[in-house]
Design a protein around this motif. Structure first.
Motif, mmCIF file in Angstrom:
data_model
loop_
_atom_site.group_PDB
_atom_site.id
_atom_site.type_symbol
_atom_site.label_atom_id
_atom_site.label_comp_id
_atom_site.label_asym_id
_atom_site.label_seq_id
_atom_site.Cartn_x
_atom_site.Cartn_y
_atom_site.Cartn_z
ATOM 1 N N ARG A 94 0.831 -1.205 0.000
ATOM 2 C CA ARG A 94 0.000 0.000 0.000
ATOM 3 C C ARG A 94 0.873 1.265 0.000
ATOM 4 O O ARG A 94 0.581 2.234 -0.711
ATOM 5 C CB ARG A 94 -0.929 0.002 1.216
ATOM 6 C CG ARG A 94 -1.771 1.267 1.342
ATOM 7 C CD ARG A 94 -2.741 1.186 2.506
ATOM 8 N NE ARG A 94 -3.778 0.215 2.244
ATOM 9 C CZ ARG A 94 -4.885 0.491 1.537
ATOM 10 N NH1 ARG A 94 -5.055 1.700 1.029
ATOM 11 N NH2 ARG A 94 -5.797 -0.432 1.344
ATOM 12 N N ALA A 95 1.940 1.247 0.783
ATOM 13 C CA ALA A 95 2.804 2.424 0.865
ATOM 14 C C ALA A 95 3.474 2.716 -0.476
ATOM 15 O O ALA A 95 3.608 3.883 -0.876
ATOM 16 C CB ALA A 95 3.864 2.218 1.947
ATOM 17 N N VAL A 96 3.909 1.680 -1.181
ATOM 18 C CA VAL A 96 4.509 1.883 -2.500
ATOM 19 C C VAL A 96 3.476 2.466 -3.451
ATOM 20 O O VAL A 96 3.754 3.408 -4.209
ATOM 21 C CB VAL A 96 5.076 0.558 -3.047
ATOM 22 C CG1 VAL A 96 5.394 0.671 -4.539
ATOM 23 C CG2 VAL A 96 6.339 0.168 -2.287
ATOM 24 N N ALA A 97 2.255 1.928 -3.414
ATOM 25 C CA ALA A 97 1.197 2.427 -4.292
ATOM 26 C C ALA A 97 0.911 3.898 -4.011
ATOM 27 O O ALA A 97 0.765 4.710 -4.942
ATOM 28 C CB ALA A 97 -0.067 1.593 -4.107
ATOM 29 N N GLU A 98 0.838 4.259 -2.726
ATOM 30 C CA GLU A 98 0.563 5.652 -2.368
ATOM 31 C C GLU A 98 1.715 6.564 -2.769
ATOM 32 O O GLU A 98 1.499 7.692 -3.220
ATOM 33 C CB GLU A 98 0.293 5.747 -0.865
ATOM 34 C CG GLU A 98 -1.025 5.096 -0.453
ATOM 35 C CD GLU A 98 -1.252 5.109 1.045
ATOM 36 O OE1 GLU A 98 -0.282 5.378 1.793
ATOM 37 O OE2 GLU A 98 -2.384 4.839 1.476
ATOM 38 N N ALA A 99 2.944 6.074 -2.625
ATOM 39 C CA ALA A 99 4.107 6.889 -3.010
ATOM 40 C C ALA A 99 4.100 7.172 -4.509
ATOM 41 O O ALA A 99 4.487 8.265 -4.941
ATOM 42 C CB ALA A 99 5.398 6.176 -2.607
ATOM 43 N N LEU A 100 3.649 6.207 -5.303
ATOM 44 C CA LEU A 100 3.617 6.406 -6.755
ATOM 45 C C LEU A 100 2.655 7.502 -7.160
ATOM 46 O O LEU A 100 2.862 8.174 -8.180
ATOM 47 C CB LEU A 100 3.240 5.094 -7.461
ATOM 48 C CG LEU A 100 4.413 4.340 -8.100
ATOM 49 C CD1 LEU A 100 5.336 3.795 -7.016
ATOM 50 C CD2 LEU A 100 3.920 3.213 -8.989
ATOM 51 N N THR A 101 1.597 7.701 -6.374
ATOM 52 C CA THR A 101 0.611 8.725 -6.744
ATOM 53 C C THR A 101 1.188 10.126 -6.648
ATOM 54 O O THR A 101 0.625 11.063 -7.215
ATOM 55 C CB THR A 101 -0.639 8.647 -5.852
ATOM 56 O OG1 THR A 101 -0.297 9.019 -4.500
ATOM 57 C CG2 THR A 101 -1.232 7.254 -5.849
ATOM 58 N N ALA A 102 2.295 10.281 -5.916
ATOM 59 C CA ALA A 102 2.886 11.607 -5.718
ATOM 60 C C ALA A 102 4.097 11.857 -6.608
ATOM 61 O O ALA A 102 4.749 12.896 -6.487
ATOM 62 C CB ALA A 102 3.278 11.782 -4.253
ATOM 63 N N VAL A 103 4.408 10.909 -7.483
ATOM 64 C CA VAL A 103 5.588 11.066 -8.343
ATOM 65 C C VAL A 103 5.357 12.193 -9.345
ATOM 66 O O VAL A 103 4.327 12.239 -10.036
ATOM 67 C CB VAL A 103 5.890 9.749 -9.093
ATOM 68 C CG1 VAL A 103 6.960 9.964 -10.164
ATOM 69 C CG2 VAL A 103 6.349 8.688 -8.113
ATOM 70 N N ASP A 104 6.304 13.119 -9.421
ATOM 71 C CA ASP A 104 6.237 14.228 -10.364
ATOM 72 C C ASP A 104 6.944 13.811 -11.652
ATOM 73 O O ASP A 104 8.055 14.248 -11.952
ATOM 74 C CB ASP A 104 6.895 15.470 -9.764
ATOM 75 C CG ASP A 104 6.815 16.668 -10.703
ATOM 76 O OD1 ASP A 104 5.951 16.656 -11.593
ATOM 77 O OD2 ASP A 104 7.638 17.598 -10.546
ATOM 78 N N GLY A 105 6.291 12.934 -12.387
ATOM 79 C CA GLY A 105 6.892 12.397 -13.598
ATOM 80 C C GLY A 105 6.070 11.229 -14.096
ATOM 81 O O GLY A 105 4.864 11.144 -13.836
ATOM 82 N N LEU A 106 6.720 10.300 -14.769
ATOM 83 C CA LEU A 106 6.049 9.135 -15.332
ATOM 84 C C LEU A 106 6.109 7.970 -14.342
ATOM 85 O O LEU A 106 7.183 7.554 -13.939
ATOM 86 C CB LEU A 106 6.713 8.727 -16.646
ATOM 87 C CG LEU A 106 6.192 7.430 -17.289
ATOM 88 C CD1 LEU A 106 4.749 7.589 -17.739
ATOM 89 C CD2 LEU A 106 7.083 7.015 -18.456
ATOM 90 N N SER A 107 4.949 7.466 -13.952
ATOM 91 C CA SER A 107 4.907 6.266 -13.122
ATOM 92 C C SER A 107 4.091 5.207 -13.851
ATOM 93 O O SER A 107 3.020 5.486 -14.377
ATOM 94 C CB SER A 107 4.303 6.559 -11.748
ATOM 95 O OG SER A 107 2.994 7.075 -11.866
ATOM 96 N N VAL A 108 4.618 3.987 -13.874
ATOM 97 C CA VAL A 108 3.996 2.882 -14.599
ATOM 98 C C VAL A 108 3.854 1.688 -13.654
ATOM 99 O O VAL A 108 4.819 1.326 -12.979
ATOM 100 C CB VAL A 108 4.852 2.470 -15.834
ATOM 101 C CG1 VAL A 108 4.196 1.328 -16.586
ATOM 102 C CG2 VAL A 108 5.069 3.663 -16.749
#
Length: 274
Positions: free
Chosen positions: A251-265
């Motif tokens: 869950r923490a990894v998923a939440e961290a990805l939502t805040a990435v200022d760039g391309l997340s896949v």
């Protein structure tokens, strides 16, 4: 009916083995679920081919085959592979958009470029690791596969998932200096949501205990690495996310990805499910 409304055309459902109705330009016919036919996934080329011939006969040899199923295009199945051998075959828009994303990830992504890999086995992800490691700045490893890497560092892993035949390979991969492993893990005395659990450093896993998630210190480190990235690819959960006591890392990894200022896949069935 809903599909017809979306397409602005009449849609008829046709069961396999029945004649195809006459069609005008713009009409749509949707086949019954062909996976009920065992020949669809048969390992016998002749069986699959015969089924593909039946499917092609519905539309004729001058038809075109377009696949928009990015999640299945690699499968040697009758409606995916064998039909494509019999008709002019093309990739659909969704497949092309996915390929463009993958070209970015494997070509010249914006940096820093981080990859998060999880899942059960190193052997399942070895080809991915070897292909991406020269291209990434950081490779974060969690999930069951991390314990083979930890064993390669000389740590005892108790009853955690371990691929002994991959330890030497992991030791070689670690020489890149790009791989980041958990520093603490959530361990349990049984593979169960009701098991006794505790959080320990990676050098403190006792015999009879198994690691089933990354720990809070690892979560903070992984989240910080993700936050610094401009391009990030995630494939595989950080723990047994289906069981509540071991879902926090994923869950923490998923939440961290939502805040990435760039391309997340995000790729992979387990990651998508999580």
């Amino acid at each position: 009916q809903r599909l017809g409304e979306l397409l602005g055309a009449p849609v008829r459902l046709v069961e396999l083995g029945t004649p195809l109705p006459s069609m005008a330009a713009g009409d749509v016919v949707m086949l019954d679920n062909i996976r009920f036919d065992a020949r669809e996934t048969s390992k016998d080329d002749a069986e699959r081919g015969a089924f593909a011939d039946e499917l092609v006969a519905l539309v004729g040899d001058d038809a075109a085959f377009v696949s928009d199923g990015f999640g299945v295009v690699h499968r040697k199945q009758a409606s995916v592979y064998d039909v494509a051998q019999r008709l002019d075959a093309y990739a659909g828009g969704l497949v092309l958009s996915e390929v463009e994303v993958l070209r970015t990830l494997t070509g010249s992504p914006e940096r820093p470029y981080a990859v998060v890999l999880g899942g059960s086995k190193v052997s399942d992800k070895l080809a991915v690791i070897e292909a991406l490691l020269p291209k990434v700045d950081t490779l974060l490893v969690g999930g069951g596969m991390c314990f083979t890497f930890l064993a390669a560092q000389g740590h005892g892993v108790g009853s955690s998932l371990l691929e002994s035949d991959q330890v030497d390979t992991c030791r070689t991969l670690l020489e890149s200096g790009k791989i980041v492993l958990p520093t603490d893990v959530v361990v349990a005395d049984a593979f169960s949501a009701d098991a006794n659990t505790r959080t320990v450093p990676v050098d403190g896993i006792d015999d009879g205990w198994m690691g089933l998630d990354i720990g809070p210190d690892s979560v903070r480190e992984f989240a910080a690495r993700i936050a610094d990235a401009k391009t990030i690819f995630w494939n595989g959960p950080m723990g047994v996310f289906e069981l509540a006591p071991f879902a926090a890392g994923t869950r923490a990894v998923a939440e961290a990805l939502t805040a990435v200022d760039g391309l997340s896949v995000v790729g992979g069935g387990d990651s998508a499910a999580a």
